[in-house]
Design an enzyme around this catalytic site. Structure first.
Site, PDB file in Angstrom:
ATOM      1  N   TYR A 150      -9.326   5.797   7.209  1.00 25.44           N
ATOM      2  CA  TYR A 150      -9.458   6.185   8.621  1.00 25.44           C
ATOM      3  C   TYR A 150     -10.464   7.327   8.658  1.00 25.44           C
ATOM      4  CZ  TYR A 150      -5.104   3.654   9.687  1.00 25.44           C
ATOM      5  OH  TYR A 150      -4.136   2.692   9.856  1.00 25.44           O
ATOM      6  N   LYS A 172       0.766  -0.149  15.201  1.00 21.87           N
ATOM      7  CA  LYS A 172       2.161  -0.260  15.634  1.00 21.87           C
ATOM      8  C   LYS A 172       2.455  -1.499  16.478  1.00 21.87           C
ATOM      9  CE  LYS A 172       3.595   3.181  13.441  1.00 21.87           C
ATOM     10  NZ  LYS A 172       4.232   2.773  12.196  1.00 21.87           N
ATOM     11  N   HIS A 209       0.848  -1.201   0.000  1.00 24.88           N
ATOM     12  CA  HIS A 209       0.000   0.000   0.000  1.00 24.88           C
ATOM     13  C   HIS A 209       0.881   1.248   0.000  1.00 24.88           C
ATOM     14  CE1 HIS A 209      -4.222  -1.486   1.348  1.00 24.88           C
ATOM     15  NE2 HIS A 209      -3.630  -2.372   0.546  1.00 24.88           N
ATOM     16  N   TYR A 223       4.053   6.658  10.261  1.00 28.66           N
ATOM     17  CA  TYR A 223       3.144   5.574   9.869  1.00 28.66           C
ATOM     18  C   TYR A 223       3.926   4.446   9.166  1.00 28.66           C
ATOM     19  CZ  TYR A 223      -1.136   3.232   8.314  1.00 28.66           C
ATOM     20  OH  TYR A 223      -2.138   2.299   8.128  1.00 28.66           O
ATOM     21  N   PRO A 268      -4.583   0.433  18.670  1.00 32.72           N
ATOM     22  CA  PRO A 268      -4.345  -0.076  17.310  1.00 32.72           C
ATOM     23  C   PRO A 268      -4.399   0.992  16.208  1.00 32.72           C
ATOM     24  CG  PRO A 268      -6.524  -0.686  18.061  1.00 32.72           C
ATOM     25  CD  PRO A 268      -5.834  -0.057  19.231  1.00 32.72           C
TER      26      PRO A 268
HETATM   27  C1  PHB Z   1      -6.481  -3.971  10.649  1.00 29.68           C
HETATM   28  O1  PHB Z   1      -6.436  -4.296   9.438  1.00 29.68           O
HETATM   29  O2  PHB Z   1      -6.961  -4.723  11.539  1.00 29.68           O
HETATM   30  C2  PHB Z   1      -5.926  -2.625  11.058  1.00 29.68           C
HETATM   31  C3  PHB Z   1      -5.321  -1.836  10.097  1.00 29.68           C
HETATM   32  C4  PHB Z   1      -4.816  -0.582  10.456  1.00 29.68           C
HETATM   33  C5  PHB Z   1      -4.934  -0.157  11.768  1.00 29.68           C
HETATM   34  C6  PHB Z   1      -5.549  -0.964  12.733  1.00 29.68           C
HETATM   35  C7  PHB Z   1      -6.057  -2.207  12.378  1.00 29.68           C
HETATM   36  O3  PHB Z   1      -4.449   1.073  12.110  1.00 29.68           O
END
Ligand code: PHB
Ligand code: APR
Length: 390
Positions: free
Chosen positions: A201, A297, A72, A385, A293
Protein backbone atom coordinates in the site's frame (compact mmCIF):
# COMPACT_ATOMS: atom_id res chain seq x y z
CA UNK A 1 -42.91 -22.24 -6.78
CA UNK A 2 -42.34 -22.32 -3.01
CA UNK A 3 -39.24 -22.25 -0.78
CA UNK A 4 -38.41 -21.33 2.81
CA UNK A 5 -35.91 -18.54 1.99
CA UNK A 6 -36.00 -16.62 -1.30
CA UNK A 7 -32.59 -15.07 -2.06
CA UNK A 8 -32.34 -12.18 -4.49
CA UNK A 9 -28.82 -12.00 -5.95
CA UNK A 10 -26.36 -14.68 -7.08
CA UNK A 11 -23.18 -12.96 -5.94
CA UNK A 12 -21.05 -14.20 -3.04
CA UNK A 13 -23.59 -13.12 -0.39
CA UNK A 14 -26.58 -14.88 -1.91
CA UNK A 15 -24.70 -18.02 -2.88
CA UNK A 16 -22.96 -18.41 0.49
CA UNK A 17 -26.27 -17.97 2.31
CA UNK A 18 -27.93 -20.56 0.07
CA UNK A 19 -25.09 -23.02 0.66
CA UNK A 20 -25.15 -22.65 4.46
CA UNK A 21 -28.95 -22.93 4.60
CA UNK A 22 -28.85 -26.09 2.46
CA UNK A 23 -26.32 -27.70 4.80
CA UNK A 24 -28.71 -26.96 7.66
CA UNK A 25 -31.75 -28.45 5.95
CA UNK A 26 -33.33 -25.14 4.98
CA UNK A 27 -34.55 -24.73 1.41
CA UNK A 28 -33.76 -21.65 -0.66
CA UNK A 29 -34.00 -20.39 -4.22
CA UNK A 30 -31.47 -17.88 -5.59
CA UNK A 31 -32.68 -15.44 -8.26
CA UNK A 32 -29.80 -13.84 -10.20
CA UNK A 33 -30.64 -11.36 -12.94
CA UNK A 34 -27.49 -11.96 -15.01
CA UNK A 35 -25.90 -15.11 -16.40
CA UNK A 36 -23.33 -16.98 -14.29
CA UNK A 37 -20.69 -16.09 -16.88
CA UNK A 38 -21.49 -12.38 -16.49
CA UNK A 39 -21.30 -12.58 -12.70
CA UNK A 40 -17.95 -14.40 -12.88
CA UNK A 41 -16.65 -11.75 -15.28
CA UNK A 42 -16.55 -9.14 -12.54
CA UNK A 43 -13.05 -8.34 -11.25
CA UNK A 44 -13.14 -7.81 -7.48
CA UNK A 45 -10.74 -7.67 -4.53
CA UNK A 46 -9.11 -10.75 -3.07
CA UNK A 47 -8.19 -10.53 0.62
CA UNK A 48 -10.18 -12.91 2.83
CA UNK A 49 -10.39 -12.54 6.61
CA UNK A 50 -10.02 -15.71 8.69
CA UNK A 51 -13.75 -15.53 9.51
CA UNK A 52 -14.64 -15.89 5.84
CA UNK A 53 -12.01 -18.59 5.30
CA UNK A 54 -13.55 -20.56 8.19
CA UNK A 55 -17.09 -20.05 6.80
CA UNK A 56 -16.09 -21.29 3.34
CA UNK A 57 -14.44 -24.39 4.79
CA UNK A 58 -17.46 -25.10 7.03
CA UNK A 59 -19.73 -24.64 4.00
CA UNK A 60 -17.68 -27.26 2.08
CA UNK A 61 -16.51 -24.59 -0.39
CA UNK A 62 -12.91 -24.22 0.80
CA UNK A 63 -11.07 -26.92 -1.17
CA UNK A 64 -9.81 -24.84 -4.13
CA UNK A 65 -9.12 -21.88 -1.83
CA UNK A 66 -6.90 -24.11 0.34
CA UNK A 67 -5.07 -25.33 -2.78
CA UNK A 68 -4.67 -22.02 -4.66
CA UNK A 69 -5.07 -19.36 -1.97
CA UNK A 70 -2.00 -17.65 -0.48
CA UNK A 71 -1.74 -17.11 3.28
CA UNK A 72 -0.28 -13.66 3.92
CA UNK A 73 1.29 -12.83 7.30
CA UNK A 74 1.68 -9.11 6.59
CA UNK A 75 1.91 -6.33 4.05
CA UNK A 76 4.09 -3.25 3.33
CA UNK A 77 3.17 0.38 3.69
CA UNK A 78 5.28 2.69 1.58
CA UNK A 79 5.53 6.30 2.83
CA UNK A 80 8.01 8.92 1.58
CA UNK A 81 9.35 6.13 -0.62
CA UNK A 82 10.46 4.13 2.44
CA UNK A 83 8.96 0.70 3.05
CA UNK A 84 7.49 -0.27 6.41
CA UNK A 85 6.43 -3.87 6.99
CA UNK A 86 3.25 -4.51 8.96
CA UNK A 87 3.66 -7.98 10.48
CA UNK A 88 0.00 -8.90 10.97
CA UNK A 89 0.79 -12.30 12.46
CA UNK A 90 3.03 -10.79 15.16
CA UNK A 91 0.79 -7.80 15.80
CA UNK A 92 -2.33 -9.93 16.24
CA UNK A 93 -0.83 -12.88 18.06
CA UNK A 94 -1.00 -15.25 15.09
CA UNK A 95 -3.75 -14.06 12.74
CA UNK A 96 -3.25 -13.90 8.97
CA UNK A 97 -5.31 -13.22 5.83
CA UNK A 98 -5.87 -15.36 2.73
CA UNK A 99 -5.25 -13.85 -0.72
CA UNK A 100 -7.72 -15.54 -3.10
CA UNK A 101 -9.76 -13.69 -5.74
CA UNK A 102 -13.44 -12.99 -5.04
CA UNK A 103 -14.18 -14.20 -8.56
CA UNK A 104 -12.76 -17.59 -7.52
CA UNK A 105 -14.85 -17.59 -4.32
CA UNK A 106 -17.95 -16.93 -6.42
CA UNK A 107 -16.96 -19.61 -8.93
CA UNK A 108 -16.49 -22.12 -6.10
CA UNK A 109 -19.90 -21.20 -4.67
CA UNK A 110 -21.68 -21.69 -8.02
CA UNK A 111 -19.93 -25.05 -8.37
CA UNK A 112 -20.93 -26.12 -4.85
CA UNK A 113 -24.55 -25.10 -5.37
CA UNK A 114 -24.62 -27.11 -8.63
CA UNK A 115 -23.09 -30.16 -6.95
CA UNK A 116 -25.76 -30.08 -4.23
CA UNK A 117 -28.58 -29.50 -6.72
CA UNK A 118 -29.15 -26.01 -5.38
CA UNK A 119 -31.80 -23.92 -7.15
CA UNK A 120 -29.96 -20.95 -8.61
CA UNK A 121 -32.01 -19.33 -11.37
CA UNK A 122 -29.79 -17.10 -13.50
CA UNK A 123 -31.23 -14.61 -16.01
CA UNK A 124 -34.15 -14.18 -13.59
CA UNK A 125 -35.36 -10.70 -14.47
CA UNK A 126 -37.84 -8.11 -13.22
CA UNK A 127 -37.85 -9.44 -9.66
CA UNK A 128 -40.54 -7.75 -7.59
CA UNK A 129 -41.12 -8.14 -3.86
CA UNK A 130 -44.67 -8.51 -2.51
CA UNK A 131 -46.37 -8.66 0.91
CA UNK A 132 -43.16 -8.04 2.86
CA UNK A 133 -45.08 -7.18 6.02
CA UNK A 134 -47.18 -10.36 5.98
CA UNK A 135 -46.30 -13.94 6.98
CA UNK A 136 -46.66 -14.96 3.33
CA UNK A 137 -44.33 -12.77 1.27
CA UNK A 138 -43.66 -13.68 -2.35
CA UNK A 139 -41.59 -12.65 -5.35
CA UNK A 140 -42.62 -12.36 -8.99
CA UNK A 141 -40.05 -12.49 -11.79
CA UNK A 142 -39.59 -13.48 -15.42
CA UNK A 143 -37.48 -16.50 -16.31
CA UNK A 144 -37.15 -18.28 -19.64
CA UNK A 145 -39.80 -15.98 -21.05
CA UNK A 146 -42.39 -16.80 -18.39
CA UNK A 147 -43.73 -14.77 -15.47
CA UNK A 148 -43.22 -16.81 -12.28
CA UNK A 149 -44.16 -16.52 -8.61
CA UNK A 150 -41.99 -17.67 -5.70
CA UNK A 151 -43.78 -18.06 -2.36
CA UNK A 152 -41.54 -18.06 0.72
CA UNK A 153 -41.27 -17.42 4.45
CA UNK A 154 -38.36 -14.95 4.28
CA UNK A 155 -36.55 -12.89 1.63
CA UNK A 156 -32.77 -12.28 1.71
CA UNK A 157 -31.86 -9.13 -0.23
CA UNK A 158 -28.37 -10.06 -1.50
CA UNK A 159 -28.75 -8.05 -4.71
CA UNK A 160 -25.95 -5.55 -4.26
CA UNK A 161 -25.96 -1.76 -4.25
CA UNK A 162 -28.16 -1.40 -7.33
CA UNK A 163 -30.65 -4.13 -6.46
CA UNK A 164 -34.39 -3.92 -5.70
CA UNK A 165 -34.29 -5.04 -2.06
CA UNK A 166 -33.11 -1.88 -0.30
CA UNK A 167 -35.54 0.16 -2.40
CA UNK A 168 -38.39 -1.97 -1.00
CA UNK A 169 -37.92 -0.45 2.45
CA UNK A 170 -40.19 2.61 2.73
CA UNK A 171 -38.36 5.95 2.43
CA UNK A 172 -39.77 7.13 5.77
CA UNK A 173 -38.16 4.14 7.49
CA UNK A 174 -34.88 3.79 5.56
CA UNK A 175 -31.92 5.93 6.65
CA UNK A 176 -28.89 6.13 4.34
CA UNK A 177 -25.41 7.35 5.33
CA UNK A 178 -22.97 8.09 2.51
CA UNK A 179 -19.56 9.60 1.86
CA UNK A 180 -18.28 9.84 -1.75
CA UNK A 181 -14.49 10.22 -2.09
CA UNK A 182 -13.05 12.80 -4.53
CA UNK A 183 -11.09 10.22 -6.54
CA UNK A 184 -11.27 6.71 -8.03
CA UNK A 185 -9.01 3.70 -8.49
CA UNK A 186 -7.67 2.82 -11.93
CA UNK A 187 -6.95 -0.91 -11.75
CA UNK A 188 -5.29 -3.34 -14.14
CA UNK A 189 -4.87 -7.10 -14.22
CA UNK A 190 -1.70 -8.41 -15.88
CA UNK A 191 -0.34 -11.91 -16.42
CA UNK A 192 2.95 -11.01 -14.76
CA UNK A 193 4.60 -12.15 -11.51
CA UNK A 194 3.65 -9.90 -8.57
CA UNK A 195 6.28 -7.27 -7.71
CA UNK A 196 6.37 -8.51 -4.11
CA UNK A 197 5.35 -11.61 -2.14
CA UNK A 198 2.99 -9.43 -0.12
CA UNK A 199 0.76 -6.44 -0.85
CA UNK A 200 2.23 -2.93 -1.01
CA UNK A 201 0.00 0.00 0.00
CA UNK A 202 1.79 3.14 -1.16
CA UNK A 203 1.24 6.78 -0.11
CA UNK A 204 3.02 9.18 -2.46
CA UNK A 205 2.85 12.88 -3.31
CA UNK A 206 1.38 11.82 -6.67
CA UNK A 207 -1.37 9.77 -5.05
CA UNK A 208 -2.12 6.29 -3.75
CA UNK A 209 -0.99 3.05 -5.38
CA UNK A 210 -1.56 -0.60 -4.47
CA UNK A 211 0.32 -3.70 -5.60
CA UNK A 212 -1.71 -6.89 -5.17
CA UNK A 213 -2.04 -10.27 -6.83
CA UNK A 214 -4.30 -13.21 -7.71
CA UNK A 215 -1.60 -15.90 -8.09
CA UNK A 216 2.12 -16.30 -8.91
CA UNK A 217 1.51 -15.12 -12.47
CA UNK A 218 -1.46 -12.82 -12.18
CA UNK A 219 -0.95 -9.37 -10.68
CA UNK A 220 -3.45 -6.69 -9.73
CA UNK A 221 -2.31 -3.05 -9.53
CA UNK A 222 -4.13 0.19 -8.78
CA UNK A 223 -3.34 3.90 -8.93
CA UNK A 224 -5.53 6.65 -7.51
CA UNK A 225 -7.03 8.72 -10.32
CA UNK A 226 -9.41 11.65 -10.69
CA UNK A 227 -13.14 10.99 -10.73
CA UNK A 228 -13.50 12.29 -14.30
CA UNK A 229 -10.68 10.12 -15.63
CA UNK A 230 -11.39 7.25 -18.02
CA UNK A 231 -9.59 3.89 -18.37
CA UNK A 232 -9.29 4.46 -22.12
CA UNK A 233 -7.25 7.62 -21.41
CA UNK A 234 -4.45 5.39 -20.10
CA UNK A 235 -2.19 3.26 -22.26
CA UNK A 236 -0.57 0.32 -20.49
CA UNK A 237 2.78 2.12 -20.62
CA UNK A 238 1.32 5.26 -19.08
CA UNK A 239 -0.11 3.14 -16.28
CA UNK A 240 3.15 1.33 -15.59
CA UNK A 241 5.13 4.60 -15.65
CA UNK A 242 2.74 6.24 -13.16
CA UNK A 243 2.70 3.20 -10.91
CA UNK A 244 6.52 3.19 -10.77
CA UNK A 245 6.53 6.90 -9.83
CA UNK A 246 4.41 6.07 -6.78
CA UNK A 247 6.37 3.03 -5.54
CA UNK A 248 9.51 2.76 -3.43
CA UNK A 249 12.68 2.46 -5.53
CA UNK A 250 13.20 -1.30 -5.10
CA UNK A 251 9.66 -2.12 -6.19
CA UNK A 252 9.79 0.34 -9.08
CA UNK A 253 13.06 -1.16 -10.29
CA UNK A 254 11.93 -4.80 -10.04
CA UNK A 255 8.35 -4.35 -11.31
CA UNK A 256 7.68 -6.74 -14.21
CA UNK A 257 5.29 -5.11 -16.65
CA UNK A 258 3.15 -6.68 -19.35
CA UNK A 259 -0.06 -6.17 -21.33
CA UNK A 260 -3.17 -5.49 -19.23
CA UNK A 261 -5.89 -8.12 -19.57
CA UNK A 262 -8.37 -5.91 -17.73
CA UNK A 263 -8.35 -2.16 -17.10
CA UNK A 264 -11.11 -0.25 -15.30
CA UNK A 265 -11.86 2.64 -12.96
CA UNK A 266 -13.92 2.21 -9.80
CA UNK A 267 -15.30 5.11 -7.74
CA UNK A 268 -14.89 5.03 -3.95
CA UNK A 269 -17.74 5.49 -1.53
CA UNK A 270 -18.73 4.64 2.04
CA UNK A 271 -22.41 3.78 2.38
CA UNK A 272 -24.63 2.24 5.05
CA UNK A 273 -28.40 1.67 4.99
CA UNK A 274 -30.35 1.31 8.23
CA UNK A 275 -32.26 -0.76 9.18
CA UNK A 276 -31.11 -3.91 7.37
CA UNK A 277 -34.45 -5.61 7.85
CA UNK A 278 -38.08 -4.75 7.16
CA UNK A 279 -40.88 -7.24 7.74
CA UNK A 280 -39.72 -10.54 6.19
CA UNK A 281 -36.90 -8.85 4.15
CA UNK A 282 -33.27 -8.99 5.33
CA UNK A 283 -30.48 -7.10 3.51
CA UNK A 284 -26.97 -8.56 3.39
CA UNK A 285 -23.72 -7.59 1.66
CA UNK A 286 -23.53 -4.72 -0.81
CA UNK A 287 -27.33 -4.36 -0.70
CA UNK A 288 -26.86 -2.84 2.75
CA UNK A 289 -23.44 -1.23 2.64
CA UNK A 290 -20.48 -0.26 0.47
CA UNK A 291 -16.91 0.33 1.62
CA UNK A 292 -13.99 1.92 -0.26
CA UNK A 293 -11.75 -1.02 -1.29
CA UNK A 294 -8.71 0.28 0.62
CA UNK A 295 -9.31 -1.93 3.62
CA UNK A 296 -10.44 -4.96 1.54
CA UNK A 297 -13.62 -5.22 3.61
CA UNK A 298 -16.37 -5.55 0.97
CA UNK A 299 -16.52 -9.33 0.69
CA UNK A 300 -15.54 -9.82 4.33
CA UNK A 301 -18.45 -7.66 5.55
CA UNK A 302 -20.82 -9.60 3.29
CA UNK A 303 -19.51 -12.75 5.00
CA UNK A 304 -20.25 -11.54 8.53
CA UNK A 305 -23.74 -10.43 7.45
CA UNK A 306 -24.32 -13.94 6.09
CA UNK A 307 -22.96 -15.44 9.31
CA UNK A 308 -25.48 -13.50 11.39
CA UNK A 309 -28.39 -14.02 8.97
CA UNK A 310 -27.80 -17.74 8.49
CA UNK A 311 -27.51 -18.30 12.26
CA UNK A 312 -30.76 -16.39 12.74
CA UNK A 313 -32.61 -18.43 10.10
CA UNK A 314 -31.25 -21.71 11.49
CA UNK A 315 -32.50 -20.73 14.98
CA UNK A 316 -35.88 -19.88 13.50
CA UNK A 317 -36.35 -23.18 11.69
CA UNK A 318 -34.54 -25.49 14.12
CA UNK A 319 -35.62 -23.97 17.45
CA UNK A 320 -38.71 -21.98 16.34
CA UNK A 321 -36.98 -18.94 17.84
CA UNK A 322 -37.04 -15.74 15.75
CA UNK A 323 -35.11 -13.69 18.31
CA UNK A 324 -31.93 -13.50 16.21
CA UNK A 325 -33.97 -12.50 13.15
CA UNK A 326 -35.42 -9.62 15.16
CA UNK A 327 -31.94 -8.50 16.26
CA UNK A 328 -30.15 -9.23 12.95
CA UNK A 329 -30.01 -5.60 11.81
CA UNK A 330 -28.71 -4.29 15.14
CA UNK A 331 -26.09 -7.03 15.48
CA UNK A 332 -24.86 -6.81 11.86
CA UNK A 333 -24.69 -3.00 11.91
CA UNK A 334 -22.35 -3.00 14.92
CA UNK A 335 -19.68 -4.87 12.91
CA UNK A 336 -20.52 -3.02 9.68
CA UNK A 337 -19.86 0.39 11.22
CA UNK A 338 -16.52 -0.77 12.67
CA UNK A 339 -15.40 -1.96 9.23
CA UNK A 340 -16.80 1.27 7.74
CA UNK A 341 -14.64 3.26 10.16
CA UNK A 342 -11.52 1.24 9.36
CA UNK A 343 -12.05 1.49 5.58
CA UNK A 344 -12.57 5.26 5.90
CA UNK A 345 -9.46 5.57 8.10
CA UNK A 346 -7.24 3.60 5.71
CA UNK A 347 -8.57 5.54 2.71
CA UNK A 348 -8.03 8.87 4.46
CA UNK A 349 -4.54 7.81 5.55
CA UNK A 350 -3.20 6.79 2.16
CA UNK A 351 -4.82 8.91 -0.56
CA UNK A 352 -4.01 12.39 -1.85
CA UNK A 353 -6.96 14.66 -1.07
CA UNK A 354 -7.16 17.78 -3.25
CA UNK A 355 -8.49 19.89 -0.36
CA UNK A 356 -5.85 18.51 2.00
CA UNK A 357 -3.36 21.34 1.53
CA UNK A 358 -1.68 22.72 4.66
CA UNK A 359 -3.23 21.45 7.91
CA UNK A 360 -4.93 18.40 6.40
CA UNK A 361 -1.74 17.30 4.71
CA UNK A 362 0.24 17.69 7.95
CA UNK A 363 -2.32 15.68 9.91
CA UNK A 364 -2.23 12.88 7.30
CA UNK A 365 1.58 12.72 7.43
CA UNK A 366 1.50 12.77 11.23
CA UNK A 367 -0.99 9.88 11.22
CA UNK A 368 1.37 7.93 8.95
CA UNK A 369 4.39 8.74 11.12
CA UNK A 370 2.44 7.63 14.21
CA UNK A 371 1.43 4.34 12.58
CA UNK A 372 4.97 3.63 11.44
CA UNK A 373 6.50 4.44 14.82
CA UNK A 374 3.95 3.03 17.28
CA UNK A 375 3.36 -0.66 17.91
CA UNK A 376 0.07 0.24 19.62
CA UNK A 377 -1.08 2.03 16.46
CA UNK A 378 0.03 -0.93 14.34
CA UNK A 379 -1.82 -3.39 16.59
CA UNK A 380 -5.00 -1.37 16.19
CA UNK A 381 -4.58 -1.31 12.41
CA UNK A 382 -3.71 -5.01 12.29
CA UNK A 383 -6.70 -6.25 14.36
CA UNK A 384 -9.02 -4.39 11.99
CA UNK A 385 -7.22 -5.53 8.83
CA UNK A 386 -7.34 -9.26 9.75
CA UNK A 387 -10.97 -8.80 10.79
CA UNK A 388 -12.67 -8.04 14.10
CA UNK A 389 -14.51 -10.97 15.72
CA UNK A 390 -18.03 -11.81 14.49
C1 PHB B 1 -7.11 -6.58 -4.70
O1 PHB B 1 -6.32 -7.56 -4.75
O2 PHB B 1 -7.88 -6.29 -5.66
C2 PHB B 1 -7.15 -5.74 -3.45
C3 PHB B 1 -6.37 -6.12 -2.37
C4 PHB B 1 -6.38 -5.34 -1.21
C5 PHB B 1 -7.18 -4.21 -1.17
C6 PHB B 1 -7.97 -3.83 -2.26
C7 PHB B 1 -7.95 -4.60 -3.42
O3 PHB B 1 -7.18 -3.44 -0.03
N1 APR C 1 -32.64 -9.26 -9.36
C1 APR C 1 -31.78 -10.32 -9.29
N2 APR C 1 -30.45 -10.19 -9.09
C2 APR C 1 -29.97 -8.94 -8.94
C3 APR C 1 -30.79 -7.78 -8.98
C4 APR C 1 -32.18 -7.98 -9.20
N3 APR C 1 -33.01 -6.95 -9.25
N4 APR C 1 -30.01 -6.68 -8.80
C5 APR C 1 -28.74 -7.14 -8.65
N5 APR C 1 -28.71 -8.48 -8.74
C6 APR C 1 -27.54 -9.36 -8.64
C7 APR C 1 -26.30 -8.80 -9.34
O1 APR C 1 -26.29 -9.15 -10.72
C8 APR C 1 -25.18 -9.48 -8.55
O2 APR C 1 -24.75 -10.67 -9.18
O3 APR C 1 -27.18 -9.44 -7.28
C9 APR C 1 -25.80 -9.78 -7.19
C10 APR C 1 -25.16 -8.96 -6.08
O4 APR C 1 -23.80 -9.37 -5.97
P1 APR C 1 -22.66 -8.33 -5.48
O5 APR C 1 -22.92 -7.00 -6.09
O6 APR C 1 -21.33 -9.00 -5.73
O7 APR C 1 -22.92 -8.18 -3.92
P2 APR C 1 -22.67 -9.25 -2.76
O8 APR C 1 -23.06 -10.61 -3.18
O9 APR C 1 -23.25 -8.63 -1.56
O10 APR C 1 -21.08 -9.30 -2.62
C11 APR C 1 -20.40 -8.27 -2.01
O11 APR C 1 -19.17 -7.94 -3.99
O12 APR C 1 -19.33 -5.84 -4.95
C12 APR C 1 -18.51 -6.68 -4.26
O13 APR C 1 -17.01 -5.38 -3.02
C13 APR C 1 -18.19 -6.10 -2.94
O14 APR C 1 -16.76 -7.80 -2.30
C14 APR C 1 -18.06 -7.29 -2.10
C15 APR C 1 -19.03 -8.28 -2.62
Amino acid sequence: MRTQVAIIGGGPSGLLLSQILHLNGISSVVLEKHTEEYVLGRIRAGVLEQGLVDMLRAAKVGERMDQAGMVHEGFDISYSYDTHHMNLKKLTGGKTVMVYGQTEVTRDLYEARRKMDGTVLTSAENVEIHDLKTEKPYLTFTHEGQMKTLHCDYIAGCDGFHGVSRKSIPADILREYEKVYPFGWLGILSETPPVSDELIYSHSDRGFALCSMRNANLSRYYVQCSLDDKAENWSDQQFWDELKRRLPEKAADTLIIGPSIEKSIAPLRSFVAEPLSYGRLFLAGDAGHIVPPTGAKGLNLAASDIHYLSQALIARYRDHDDGLLKSYSEIALKRIWKAMRFSWWMTTLLHKFPENEGFGDKIQRTELEYLISSEAAQKSMAENYVGLPY
